[in-house]
Design a protein around this motif. Structure first.
Motif, short mmCIF file in Angstrom:
data_model
loop_
_atom_site.label_atom_id
_atom_site.label_comp_id
_atom_site.label_asym_id
_atom_site.label_seq_id
_atom_site.Cartn_x
_atom_site.Cartn_y
_atom_site.Cartn_z
N TYR A 203 0.80 -1.21 0.08
CA TYR A 203 -0.18 0.04 -0.12
C TYR A 203 0.86 1.12 0.08
N VAL A 204 1.94 1.39 0.84
CA VAL A 204 2.74 2.46 0.76
C VAL A 204 3.43 2.80 -0.58
N GLU A 205 3.68 1.78 -1.34
CA GLU A 205 4.33 1.93 -2.41
C GLU A 205 3.32 2.57 -3.35
N GLU A 206 2.19 1.83 -3.43
CA GLU A 206 1.07 2.69 -4.13
C GLU A 206 0.81 4.14 -3.88
N LEU A 207 0.74 4.16 -2.27
CA LEU A 207 0.46 5.74 -2.00
C LEU A 207 1.43 6.51 -2.46
N LEU A 208 2.79 6.12 -2.25
CA LEU A 208 3.91 6.87 -2.60
C LEU A 208 3.75 7.38 -4.27
N GLY A 209 3.62 6.22 -4.89
CA GLY A 209 3.41 6.61 -6.48
C GLY A 209 2.41 7.73 -6.61
N TYR A 210 1.30 7.52 -6.13
CA TYR A 210 0.16 8.59 -6.27
C TYR A 210 0.68 9.99 -5.61
N CYS A 219 1.85 20.04 2.12
CA CYS A 219 2.68 20.97 2.88
C CYS A 219 3.79 20.55 2.99
N GLU A 220 4.80 21.31 3.72
CA GLU A 220 6.43 21.03 3.78
C GLU A 220 6.46 19.81 4.63
N ASP A 221 6.00 19.79 5.58
CA ASP A 221 5.82 18.59 6.64
C ASP A 221 5.76 17.12 5.91
N CYS A 222 4.50 17.20 4.93
CA CYS A 222 4.15 16.15 4.40
C CYS A 222 5.17 15.65 3.45
N LYS A 223 5.96 16.89 2.82
CA LYS A 223 6.95 16.33 1.97
C LYS A 223 7.88 15.63 2.35
N ARG A 224 8.18 16.02 3.62
CA ARG A 224 9.24 15.64 4.47
C ARG A 224 8.96 14.22 4.57
N ARG A 225 7.62 14.02 5.07
CA ARG A 225 7.13 12.66 5.68
C ARG A 225 7.16 11.64 4.34
N MET A 226 7.16 12.13 3.21
CA MET A 226 7.10 11.22 1.92
C MET A 226 8.20 10.16 2.25
N THR A 227 9.64 10.86 2.39
CA THR A 227 10.50 9.95 2.64
C THR A 227 10.74 9.30 4.15
N LYS A 228 10.05 9.97 4.99
CA LYS A 228 10.35 9.46 6.26
C LYS A 228 9.23 8.38 6.88
N ASN A 229 7.94 8.84 6.79
CA ASN A 229 6.76 8.27 7.39
C ASN A 229 5.58 8.36 6.43
N PRO A 230 5.52 7.94 5.23
CA PRO A 230 4.42 8.43 4.33
C PRO A 230 3.02 8.15 4.98
N LEU A 231 2.59 7.11 5.86
CA LEU A 231 1.66 6.89 6.16
C LEU A 231 0.87 7.91 7.12
N ARG A 232 1.78 8.99 7.72
CA ARG A 232 1.23 10.05 8.63
C ARG A 232 0.66 11.18 7.57
N ILE A 233 1.19 11.08 6.37
CA ILE A 233 0.41 11.87 5.63
C ILE A 233 -1.03 11.79 5.58
N LEU A 234 -1.68 10.50 5.76
CA LEU A 234 -2.91 10.39 5.63
C LEU A 234 -3.81 11.18 6.75
N ASP A 235 -3.05 11.45 7.72
CA ASP A 235 -3.93 12.10 8.93
C ASP A 235 -3.44 13.48 9.06
N CYS A 236 -2.88 14.11 8.20
CA CYS A 236 -2.33 15.55 8.28
C CYS A 236 -3.57 16.24 8.14
#
Ligand code: AMP
Length: 473
Positions: A203-210, A219-236
């Motif tokens: 799922y994370v692979e799919e999510l990152l592709g999207y 947001c800047e935090d979520c751009k950073r989360r893309m490499t570190k913890n992409p799932l956290r973007i879901l509850d931004c």
């Protein structure tokens, strides 16, 4: 009578000289302040907090949970390895420091890691499974203080370790739900599944592709989360990110058949006991160790709790993440990750400050004078002999399980009566000089003002009679 200089005078004199010194010194003394984000639990909070503890203990007993209290301080590595290095809790919020031996320690930011450590270190794998444990105590997160968010707060925590069965997940949700219900809060359960680590990886692979195609909107935090913890973007909480997430892939579609079946079973059990829930595909929880079921609890009617000493902007109404009263989920891999035998487990934590705020909003301030369980008798005394007698009376009654109110200083009878009224005493037992000599006590009905004199040997029987007749109000 032999005249001696009373020692109190001497002490008093010395005190006067001292207090003059103290006054001079006081000007330069700064009273240490409460740390930011910390909170005193005051006597006025006692009723709500004791009640929460009693309700928790009652529920724990009913569902077969035993209490465990692990230390507030553990090796920092325990929390880092359990919760995950790139989570907000570890990256930004954990209190970490070196103690005097140079050991890197952390104040617990949650209970699960410590309980899992205790499960391993006390060989609890050998006990009949699941091992069900509950805790009630403080946790620490160096978060930005605001309404409903503190740096030291308390949690009620329940963990069921050693069995993988959807009914365990459902039972934990039922307990959390019932705790809130018992306190008069109407809860809402949000639920989701994170599947197995393999499901999650796909799922994370799919999510990152999207997300890569939408990077500009994040947001800047979520751009950073893309490499570190992409799932956290879901509850931004940023509107732009939320809009991107809404259009994106949902984890539920990436679950294996087995994970889906497991999740469906949890929901069926909740249906069975009529627990209302809402599927929330963006619910991922902030910590790394979750697998399968994750859930959060909210109050249907949120309240705002101001933070003392904080400005209005910081005390603004809590966002939905802040208004969560609790959350939890399954964590089948944690114990193995900590070096224990593979042990499936599931648990939840409820935030007690937020729950206390709801209880206060629902019930108002507790008034001891109208508490149906209040002590109904006040012992009033006048004179030294009477005070000594009162000491015995109070102690004898306490030994018989009868609790009374009193003020054994030297207040006037009038002020003792006022106090008796303030406590909501229905009767006052008055002992004066005469009563000591006669071996009697005056029993005054506080409402009618009628007084009768009884033998001191009948005090206990009289007290029992009064305690039994619990009048309303
Ligand atoms: P969490 O594991 O972070 O979801 O925390 C569980 C519950 O603890 C939350 O739902 C809140 O009710 C409560 N909580 C978390 N962080 C704080 C905080 N900083 N101050 C007060 N309560 C908190």
């Amino acid at each position: 009578m032999k005249k001696t200089r009373p020692p109190a005078r001497t002490e008093g004199g010395a005190q006067t000289a001292e207090s003059a010194d103290a006054k001079v010194a006081k000007k330069n003394i700064r009273t240490p302040q409460l740390l930011r984000g910390m909170k005193d639990l005051l006597p006025r909070d006692e009723y709500v907090w004791q009640n929460m503890f009693l309700k928790a203990a009652e529920l724990a007993k009913a569902y077969g949970f035993a209490q465990i209290e692990t230390p507030v301080m553990e090796e920092a590595a325990l929390f880092i390895r359990s919760i995950g290095r790139s989570t907000d809790v570890i990256e930004k919020e954990m209190y970490v420091f070196e103690d005097r031996d140079g050991t890197k320690v952390g104040l617990r930011p949650e209970f699960t890691a410590g309980v899992a450590r205790a499960y391993i270190s006390h060989g609890m794998q050998t006990l009949p499974q699941p091992v069900k444990l509950w805790s009630f105590g403080p946790v620490f997160r160096h978060d930005r203080p605001q309404a409903g968010r503190y740096r030291q707060f308390h949690q009620l925590n329940c963990e069921s370790l050693g069995e993988r069965d959807p009914i365990i997940d459902a039972e934990l949700i039922v307990i959390a739900y019932n705790f809130l219900r018992d306190l008069g809060i109407e809860p809402r359960v949000d639920i989701n599944s994170m599947g197995s680590p393999q499901d999650r990886a796909r799922y994370v692979e799919e999510l990152l592709g999207y997300l890569r195609t939408k990077r500009a909107y994040l947001c800047e935090d979520c751009k950073r989360r893309m490499t570190k913890n992409p799932l956290r973007i879901l509850d931004c909480k940023e509107a732009g990110c939320a809009a991107v997430v809404e259009e994106g892939p949902q984890i539920i579609d990436w679950l294996s058949e087995a994970s889906k079946q497991y999740f469906m079973k949890v929901l069926e059990y909740l249906d069975e006991v009529s627990i209302p829930y809402m599927l929330r595909s963006t619910l991922v929880r902030g910590l790394d160790y979750y697998t399968d079921t994750v859930f959060e609890l909210f109050a249907e009617a949120p309240v705002k709790e101001p933070v003392e000493g904080e400005s209005d902007t910081e005390g603004a109404a809590p966002s939905s993440a802040q208004s969560a009263l609790g959350g939890g989920g399954r964590y089948d891999l944690l114990i193995e990750q900590l070096g224990g035998r593979a042990t499936p487990a599931c648990g939840f934590a409820l935030g007690l400050e937020r729950i206390a705020a709801h209880v206060r909003a629902l019930q108002g301030m507790h008034d001891p004078a109208t508490d149906p369980d209040r002590p109904r008798i006040f012992i009033a005394q006048l004179g030294e002999q009477a005070r000594r007698r009162a000491l015995h009376v109070i102690e004898d009654l306490r030994r018989s399980g009868l609790i009374v109110r009193h003020h054994l200083g030297k207040p006037s009878l009038k002020s003792q009566m006022e106090l008796a009224n303030k406590y909501g005493a229905t009767h006052t037992f008055i002992i004066g000089q005469k009563e000591v000599q006669d071996g009697t006590v005056i029993v005054r009905d506080m409402e009618s003002g009628i007084q009768e004199t009884i033998d001191q040997r009948k005090i206990r029987v009289e007290a029992e009679k009064i305690m039994k007749t619990k009048t309303v109000g």
